[in-house]
Design a protein around this motif. Sequence first.
Motif, PDB file in Angstrom:
ATOM      1  N   GLN A 143      -7.081  -2.037  -3.305  1.00  6.14           N
ATOM      2  CA  GLN A 143      -6.182  -3.020  -2.700  1.00  6.14           C
ATOM      3  C   GLN A 143      -6.910  -3.789  -1.594  1.00  6.14           C
ATOM      4  OE1 GLN A 143      -3.003  -3.473  -3.931  1.00  6.14           O
ATOM      5  NE2 GLN A 143      -3.751  -2.000  -5.469  1.00  6.14           N
ATOM      6  N   PRO A 144      -6.594  -5.063  -1.392  1.00 10.98           N
ATOM      7  CA  PRO A 144      -7.252  -5.819  -0.315  1.00 10.98           C
ATOM      8  C   PRO A 144      -6.830  -5.306   1.056  1.00 10.98           C
ATOM      9  CG  PRO A 144      -5.478  -7.100  -1.311  1.00 10.98           C
ATOM     10  CD  PRO A 144      -5.640  -5.879  -2.162  1.00 10.98           C
ATOM     11  N   HIS A 145      -7.769  -5.354   1.995  1.00  8.85           N
ATOM     12  CA  HIS A 145      -7.443  -4.992   3.377  1.00  8.85           C
ATOM     13  C   HIS A 145      -6.384  -5.944   3.939  1.00  8.85           C
ATOM     14  CE1 HIS A 145     -11.686  -3.093   3.779  1.00  8.85           C
ATOM     15  NE2 HIS A 145     -10.790  -2.166   3.507  1.00  8.85           N
ATOM     16  N   ALA A 174      -3.278 -13.221   9.518  1.00  8.61           N
ATOM     17  CA  ALA A 174      -2.160 -13.787   8.759  1.00  8.61           C
ATOM     18  C   ALA A 174      -0.844 -13.140   9.146  1.00  8.61           C
ATOM     19  CB  ALA A 174      -2.410 -13.633   7.265  1.00  8.61           C
ATOM     20  N   LEU A 175      -0.912 -11.904   9.641  1.00  6.15           N
ATOM     21  CA  LEU A 175       0.293 -11.197  10.065  1.00  6.15           C
ATOM     22  C   LEU A 175       0.658 -11.494  11.521  1.00  6.15           C
ATOM     23  CD1 LEU A 175      -0.479  -7.719   8.433  1.00  6.15           C
ATOM     24  CD2 LEU A 175       1.174  -9.422   7.637  1.00  6.15           C
ATOM     25  N   GLY A 176      -0.164 -12.312  12.166  1.00  2.77           N
ATOM     26  CA  GLY A 176       0.085 -12.630  13.567  1.00  2.77           C
ATOM     27  C   GLY A 176      -0.308 -11.509  14.504  1.00  2.77           C
ATOM     28  N   LEU A 177      -1.257 -10.662  14.086  1.00  2.15           N
ATOM     29  CA  LEU A 177      -1.685  -9.514  14.875  1.00  2.15           C
ATOM     30  C   LEU A 177      -3.187  -9.581  15.108  1.00  2.15           C
ATOM     31  CD1 LEU A 177       0.331  -6.803  12.911  1.00  2.15           C
ATOM     32  CD2 LEU A 177       0.966  -7.818  15.113  1.00  2.15           C
ATOM     33  N   GLY A 178      -3.674  -8.659  15.917  1.00  2.00           N
ATOM     34  CA  GLY A 178      -5.107  -8.557  16.143  1.00  2.00           C
ATOM     35  C   GLY A 178      -5.691  -7.399  15.349  1.00  2.00           C
ATOM     36  N   LEU A 179      -6.967  -7.527  14.991  1.00  2.00           N
ATOM     37  CA  LEU A 179      -7.647  -6.452  14.266  1.00  2.00           C
ATOM     38  C   LEU A 179      -8.046  -5.363  15.251  1.00  2.00           C
ATOM     39  CD1 LEU A 179      -8.967  -5.299  11.688  1.00  2.00           C
ATOM     40  CD2 LEU A 179     -11.023  -6.610  12.283  1.00  2.00           C
ATOM     41  N   ASN A 180      -7.546  -4.164  15.030  1.00  2.00           N
ATOM     42  CA  ASN A 180      -7.860  -3.036  15.907  1.00  2.00           C
ATOM     43  C   ASN A 180      -9.006  -2.205  15.350  1.00  2.00           C
ATOM     44  OD1 ASN A 180      -7.482  -1.311  18.164  1.00  2.00           O
ATOM     45  ND2 ASN A 180      -6.286   0.101  16.903  1.00  2.00           N
ATOM     46  N   MET A 206      -6.624  -1.739  10.344  1.00  2.00           N
ATOM     47  CA  MET A 206      -5.514  -1.393  11.243  1.00  2.00           C
ATOM     48  C   MET A 206      -5.299  -2.529  12.230  1.00  2.00           C
ATOM     49  SD  MET A 206      -6.162   2.644  11.974  1.00  2.00           S
ATOM     50  CE  MET A 206      -5.893   3.844  10.664  1.00  2.00           C
ATOM     51  N   CYS A 207      -4.079  -3.048  12.208  1.00  2.00           N
ATOM     52  CA  CYS A 207      -3.731  -4.186  13.062  1.00  2.00           C
ATOM     53  C   CYS A 207      -2.940  -3.702  14.272  1.00  2.00           C
ATOM     54  CB  CYS A 207      -2.896  -5.191  12.275  1.00  2.00           C
ATOM     55  SG  CYS A 207      -3.646  -5.732  10.712  1.00  2.00           S
ATOM     56  N   THR A 208      -2.892  -4.544  15.287  1.00  2.00           N
ATOM     57  CA  THR A 208      -2.136  -4.200  16.492  1.00  2.00           C
ATOM     58  C   THR A 208      -1.620  -5.462  17.167  1.00  2.00           C
ATOM     59  OG1 THR A 208      -2.220  -3.069  18.625  1.00  2.00           O
ATOM     60  CG2 THR A 208      -4.215  -4.206  17.925  1.00  2.00           C
ATOM     61  N   GLU A 232      -1.175   2.255  23.451  1.00  2.00           N
ATOM     62  CA  GLU A 232      -1.592   3.644  23.294  1.00  2.00           C
ATOM     63  C   GLU A 232      -1.743   4.008  21.814  1.00  2.00           C
ATOM     64  OE1 GLU A 232      -0.428   6.178  27.230  1.00  2.00           O
ATOM     65  OE2 GLU A 232       1.018   6.214  25.568  1.00  2.00           O
ATOM     66  N   ARG A 233      -0.862   3.486  20.963  1.00  2.00           N
ATOM     67  CA  ARG A 233      -1.027   3.714  19.520  1.00  2.00           C
ATOM     68  C   ARG A 233      -2.323   3.071  19.024  1.00  2.00           C
ATOM     69  NH1 ARG A 233       4.790   3.271  19.293  1.00  2.00           N
ATOM     70  NH2 ARG A 233       4.640   1.006  19.169  1.00  2.00           N
ATOM     71  N   ALA A 234      -2.617   1.887  19.524  1.00  2.00           N
ATOM     72  CA  ALA A 234      -3.849   1.206  19.141  1.00  2.00           C
ATOM     73  C   ALA A 234      -5.064   1.994  19.626  1.00  2.00           C
ATOM     74  CB  ALA A 234      -3.874  -0.212  19.716  1.00  2.00           C
ATOM     75  N   LEU A 235      -4.970   2.571  20.835  1.00  2.00           N
ATOM     76  CA  LEU A 235      -6.060   3.377  21.373  1.00  2.00           C
ATOM     77  C   LEU A 235      -6.305   4.619  20.513  1.00  2.00           C
ATOM     78  CD1 LEU A 235      -8.129   4.074  23.574  1.00  2.00           C
ATOM     79  CD2 LEU A 235      -6.241   5.053  24.922  1.00  2.00           C
ATOM     80  N   VAL A 236      -5.241   5.258  20.075  1.00  2.00           N
ATOM     81  CA  VAL A 236      -5.365   6.440  19.208  1.00  2.00           C
ATOM     82  C   VAL A 236      -6.126   6.079  17.938  1.00  2.00           C
ATOM     83  CG1 VAL A 236      -4.058   7.991  17.698  1.00  2.00           C
ATOM     84  CG2 VAL A 236      -3.354   7.675  20.080  1.00  2.00           C
ATOM     85  N   ASP A 237      -5.725   5.006  17.276  1.00  2.00           N
ATOM     86  CA  ASP A 237      -6.389   4.602  16.034  1.00  2.00           C
ATOM     87  C   ASP A 237      -7.835   4.190  16.284  1.00  2.00           C
ATOM     88  OD1 ASP A 237      -4.095   5.083  14.593  1.00  2.00           O
ATOM     89  OD2 ASP A 237      -3.421   2.990  14.615  1.00  2.00           O
ATOM     90  N   PHE A 238      -8.030   3.455  17.376  1.00  2.00           N
ATOM     91  CA  PHE A 238      -9.369   2.948  17.677  1.00  2.00           C
ATOM     92  C   PHE A 238     -10.366   4.091  17.856  1.00  2.00           C
ATOM     93  CE2 PHE A 238     -12.661   1.252  20.527  1.00  2.00           C
ATOM     94  CZ  PHE A 238     -12.997   0.076  19.879  1.00  2.00           C
TER      95      PHE A 238
END
Length: 279
Positions: free
Chosen positions: A144-146, A151-157, A167-169, A190-196
């Motif tokens: 599947q494509p990443h 396009a989702l209006g988010l930043g790449l995390n 993973m977007c944030t 904090e969720r973005a930090l966990v994934d990062f």
Amino acid sequence: MLGAAEDVPTYPWWDVDRREWLMCGQCPPGTFVHQPCSRDHPTTCRRCPPLHYTQFWNYLERCRYCNVVCGEHEEEARPCSVLHNRACRCRPGFFEFAGFCLEHTPCPPGYGVAALGTPTQDTQCQPCPPGTFSANSSSSEQCQPHSNCTALGLGLNVPGTPFRDAMCTSCTGPPLSTPEPGSTGTEECERALVDFVAFQNVSFRRLLQLQQALSGPGAWAPRRPQEDRLSLQQTLRRQLTKLREARPGALAAGLLQALRTAGLRGVARTVRQRFSLAS
């Protein structure tokens, strides 16, 4: 030729009463010879009884028994009839190999299905090309494509890999430098930090050391048999999520200390820059 039309196959038959050879007509598929021909009458044919068949023109005295039985992981492809024996094929999800029905091989994470398995061929897999991923073992799913964060209006995390989606944030500001426990911005960052941190491209050994540092002195987390790097990253992500939920707003400071303890000072610097954290 006696007892047969010109277009009907024949067979030689010894007439015991007249003590002579006759050329009798054969019986068509689905029937058998009930009575051979004589000078006075043609061959008498009868229909095969249930569960019996004849597939070709014949001069059999009885029909053949439908003796094919579908085995394990097989299904009936063609039922027994007066014209042919029962035929079997592998059930959906299996393919025939050396007389056995084997389950279609699932493509492992990082690989997608190039060609679905059939009753006669196993699944064909291919590595996920750049920009695509497959996170699960599957015998039916393609790569599947990443996710396109922009396009989702988010930043790449966290960039995607062949094994995992991007993973977007929505964390774009510096809420972690002055955290407000319970606020939407702090929780998202904090969720973005966990994934990062959990999905940093570091060695398996360093990930284990970080897991140990987060567990605290004296704690020991045994490695599960056959645990791979991706599985350990998922475990680390769950561990960080529990820490975040246990102490809202306090994750960043403890995580930076654990990174330094695990010898991941370069990752600690990247985290401070990415999330605008104080040293």
